[in-house]
Design an enzyme around this catalytic site. Structure first.
Site, PDB file in Angstrom:
ATOM      1  N   ASP A  43      -6.348  -6.280   4.744  1.00  0.00           N
ATOM      2  CA  ASP A  43      -5.760  -4.937   4.690  1.00  0.00           C
ATOM      3  C   ASP A  43      -5.722  -4.345   6.096  1.00  0.00           C
ATOM      4  O   ASP A  43      -6.768  -4.124   6.697  1.00  0.00           O
ATOM      5  CB  ASP A  43      -6.641  -4.093   3.748  1.00  0.00           C
ATOM      6  CG  ASP A  43      -6.090  -2.710   3.478  1.00  0.00           C
ATOM      7  OD1 ASP A  43      -5.022  -2.364   4.011  1.00  0.00           O
ATOM      8  OD2 ASP A  43      -6.746  -1.971   2.713  1.00  0.00           O
TER       9      ASP A  43
ATOM     10  N   MET B   9     -11.226  -5.800   5.998  1.00  0.00           N
ATOM     11  CA  MET B   9     -10.367  -4.874   6.737  1.00  0.00           C
ATOM     12  C   MET B   9      -9.953  -5.532   8.049  1.00  0.00           C
ATOM     13  O   MET B   9     -10.810  -6.035   8.786  1.00  0.00           O
ATOM     14  CB  MET B   9     -11.107  -3.573   7.051  1.00  0.00           C
ATOM     15  CG  MET B   9     -11.351  -2.650   5.861  1.00  0.00           C
ATOM     16  SD  MET B   9      -9.869  -2.136   4.954  1.00  0.00           S
ATOM     17  CE  MET B   9      -8.838  -1.452   6.262  1.00  0.00           C
TER      18      MET B   9
ATOM     19  N   ASP C 255      -4.907   3.381  -1.552  1.00  0.00           N
ATOM     20  CA  ASP C 255      -5.964   3.687  -0.597  1.00  0.00           C
ATOM     21  C   ASP C 255      -6.516   5.090  -0.843  1.00  0.00           C
ATOM     22  O   ASP C 255      -5.811   6.079  -0.659  1.00  0.00           O
ATOM     23  CB  ASP C 255      -5.418   3.573   0.827  1.00  0.00           C
ATOM     24  CG  ASP C 255      -5.257   2.118   1.248  1.00  0.00           C
ATOM     25  OD1 ASP C 255      -6.223   1.346   1.071  1.00  0.00           O
ATOM     26  OD2 ASP C 255      -4.178   1.748   1.741  1.00  0.00           O
TER      27      ASP C 255
ATOM     28  N   MET D  89      -9.111   7.874   0.277  1.00  0.00           N
ATOM     29  CA  MET D  89      -9.904   8.278   1.455  1.00  0.00           C
ATOM     30  C   MET D  89     -10.486   9.666   1.219  1.00  0.00           C
ATOM     31  O   MET D  89      -9.804  10.538   0.671  1.00  0.00           O
ATOM     32  CB  MET D  89      -9.007   8.307   2.685  1.00  0.00           C
ATOM     33  CG  MET D  89      -8.316   6.977   2.951  1.00  0.00           C
ATOM     34  SD  MET D  89      -7.345   7.034   4.465  1.00  0.00           S
ATOM     35  CE  MET D  89      -6.652   5.382   4.472  1.00  0.00           C
TER      36      MET D  89
ATOM     37  N   MET E  71     -12.301   4.146  -0.096  1.00  0.00           N
ATOM     38  CA  MET E  71     -12.899   4.352   1.224  1.00  0.00           C
ATOM     39  C   MET E  71     -13.618   5.688   1.154  1.00  0.00           C
ATOM     40  O   MET E  71     -13.197   6.684   1.751  1.00  0.00           O
ATOM     41  CB  MET E  71     -11.807   4.347   2.296  1.00  0.00           C
ATOM     42  CG  MET E  71     -11.304   2.942   2.579  1.00  0.00           C
ATOM     43  SD  MET E  71      -9.730   2.938   3.436  1.00  0.00           S
ATOM     44  CE  MET E  71      -8.644   3.089   2.033  1.00  0.00           C
TER      45      MET E  71
ATOM     46  N   SER F 175       0.851  -1.194   0.000  1.00  0.00           N
ATOM     47  CA  SER F 175       0.000   0.000   0.000  1.00  0.00           C
ATOM     48  C   SER F 175       0.878   1.233   0.000  1.00  0.00           C
ATOM     49  O   SER F 175       1.748   1.387   0.867  1.00  0.00           O
ATOM     50  CB  SER F 175      -0.882   0.015   1.250  1.00  0.00           C
ATOM     51  OG  SER F 175      -1.448   1.317   1.379  1.00  0.00           O
TER      52      SER F 175
ATOM     53  N   HIS G 257      -8.628   0.883  -3.685  1.00  0.00           N
ATOM     54  CA  HIS G 257      -9.536   0.624  -2.562  1.00  0.00           C
ATOM     55  C   HIS G 257     -10.216   1.948  -2.210  1.00  0.00           C
ATOM     56  O   HIS G 257      -9.583   2.843  -1.657  1.00  0.00           O
ATOM     57  CB  HIS G 257      -8.690   0.071  -1.404  1.00  0.00           C
ATOM     58  CG  HIS G 257      -9.429  -0.123  -0.126  1.00  0.00           C
ATOM     59  ND1 HIS G 257      -8.781  -0.305   1.083  1.00  0.00           N
ATOM     60  CD2 HIS G 257     -10.763  -0.182   0.163  1.00  0.00           C
ATOM     61  CE1 HIS G 257      -9.677  -0.463   2.049  1.00  0.00           C
ATOM     62  NE2 HIS G 257     -10.879  -0.383   1.523  1.00  0.00           N
TER      63      HIS G 257
ATOM     64  N   HIS H  94      -1.378  -1.423  -4.159  1.00  0.00           N
ATOM     65  CA  HIS H  94      -2.624  -1.081  -3.465  1.00  0.00           C
ATOM     66  C   HIS H  94      -2.693   0.422  -3.232  1.00  0.00           C
ATOM     67  O   HIS H  94      -1.779   1.021  -2.672  1.00  0.00           O
ATOM     68  CB  HIS H  94      -2.677  -1.836  -2.132  1.00  0.00           C
ATOM     69  CG  HIS H  94      -3.990  -1.740  -1.427  1.00  0.00           C
ATOM     70  ND1 HIS H  94      -5.090  -2.498  -1.781  1.00  0.00           N
ATOM     71  CD2 HIS H  94      -4.390  -0.960  -0.387  1.00  0.00           C
ATOM     72  CE1 HIS H  94      -6.102  -2.200  -0.979  1.00  0.00           C
ATOM     73  NE2 HIS H  94      -5.708  -1.261  -0.132  1.00  0.00           N
TER      74      HIS H  94
END
Ligand code: ZN
Length: 220
Positions: free
Chosen positions: A178, A140, A38, A40, A71, A11, A69, A36
Site C-alpha cells: 500500500d 506499507m 483507508d 485515518m 490507521m 483505494s 485499513h 480498499h
C-alpha cells in the site's frame, strides 16, 4: 517464485469524495478485486478520512469486498463497528495495538479476514508471533497519512523476507502492499512476493481499466 493470483485493490483515498458512488462503480467496472478503504484518525496518522457510517453507506453500493485499513490508535473499541459496517478484510497496525494478538483474534472471531499492517520502518519481528493469527500482512510502502506519495524501495527487502518466511512455514498468508504503487513499482513488489496491490492515485488519476490491467500483469 510461485506467482499467486494477483488482486488489485483501488483505494478510495484518491477518489472524488463528493461523488463516491460513481467513483466506486468506476473501479468496479474497471475490474477491481477489492475496494480498499483507508481509515485515518488524525492521531496515528496526521490526517482524518472516514468512519463506519460512510463505510456502511459504501457497502450498500458495491459488490466488491471491502478491505478496510485502520490507521487508528487503539482500534479495539471500534473493531465491531467496522465489521458491522461491512468490512470483509480488516487490518490494524501493529504499532497501534497494545494487545495485537487479542485484536486479531477478535476480528477472526467475527468471520472477517484479519490483517496486520506495518509502517515502512517497523521490522518484521513485530509480527513474528502473530503470523498464525492473520489472513494477510499489509506492508506499507509509504508512511501512511496521505495519497499520492512516493514508493519507499527499502520495503522490497521486507516483502522478500516475509514471502520466504511464509513459504518456509507453509502458511497461507497474502502479502498486501500500500503506497506509491504504479506500473513500475507493481512489477518490483510482485517480483518480491506481494499479491494484493493497493493503488489509489494511479488508478483514479488515469484510465482505471487500463491501469488495473497493467498492475495485474506487471509481474508477467
Ligand atoms: Zn491503505
Amino acid at each position: 517464485m510461485n506467482r499467486r493470483n494477483i488482486k488489485i485493490a483501488p483505494s478510495i483515498l484518491s477518489a472524488d469524495f463528493a461523488n463516491l458512488e460513481k467513483e466506486i462503480k468506476r473501479v468496479e467496472n474497471a475490474g477491481a478485486d477489492l475496494l480498499h478503504v483507508d481509515v485515518m484518525d488524525g492521531h496515528f496518522v496526521p490526517n482524518i478520512t472516514i468512519g463506519p457510517p460512510v463505510i456502511s453507506a459504501i457497502s450498500g453500493k458495491t459488490k466488491l469486498p471491502l478491505d478496510v485499513h485502520l490507521m487508528i490508535e487503539d482500534p479495539d473499541p471500534c473493531i465491531d463497528s467496522y465489521i458491522d459496517a461491512g468490512a470483509s478484510f480488516l487490518s490494524v497496525h501493529a504499532e497501534a495495538c497494545r494487545h495485537l494478538q487479542r485484536t486479531l483474534s477478535s476480528i477472526a472471531a467475527r468471520k472477517v479476514k484479519p490483517g496486520v499492517a506495518l509502517n515502512p520502518a517497523t521490522p518484521l519481528d513485530a509480527i513474528k508471533y502473530v503470523l498464525k493469527d492473520v489472513s494477510f500482512v499489509l506492508l506499507m510502502t509509504v508512511n501512511p497519512g496521505f495519497g499520492g506519495q512516493k514508493f519507499i524501495p527499502a520495503v522490497l527487502e521486507k516483502i522478500r523476507e516475509l514471502s520466504s518466511k511464509i513459504a518456509a512455514e507453509g502458511l497461507d498468508i497474502d502479502i498486501e502492499v500500500d503506497g506509491g504503487i504504479n506500473e513500475e513499482t507493481a512489477q518490483k513488489v510482485i517480483d518480491a512476493g506481494a499479491n494484493i496491490l493497493v493503488a489509489g492515485y494511479a488508478i483514479y488519476r488515469g484510465d482505471s481499466r487500463k491501469v488495473i490491467r497493467a498492475l495485474r500483469n506487471a509481474g508477467d
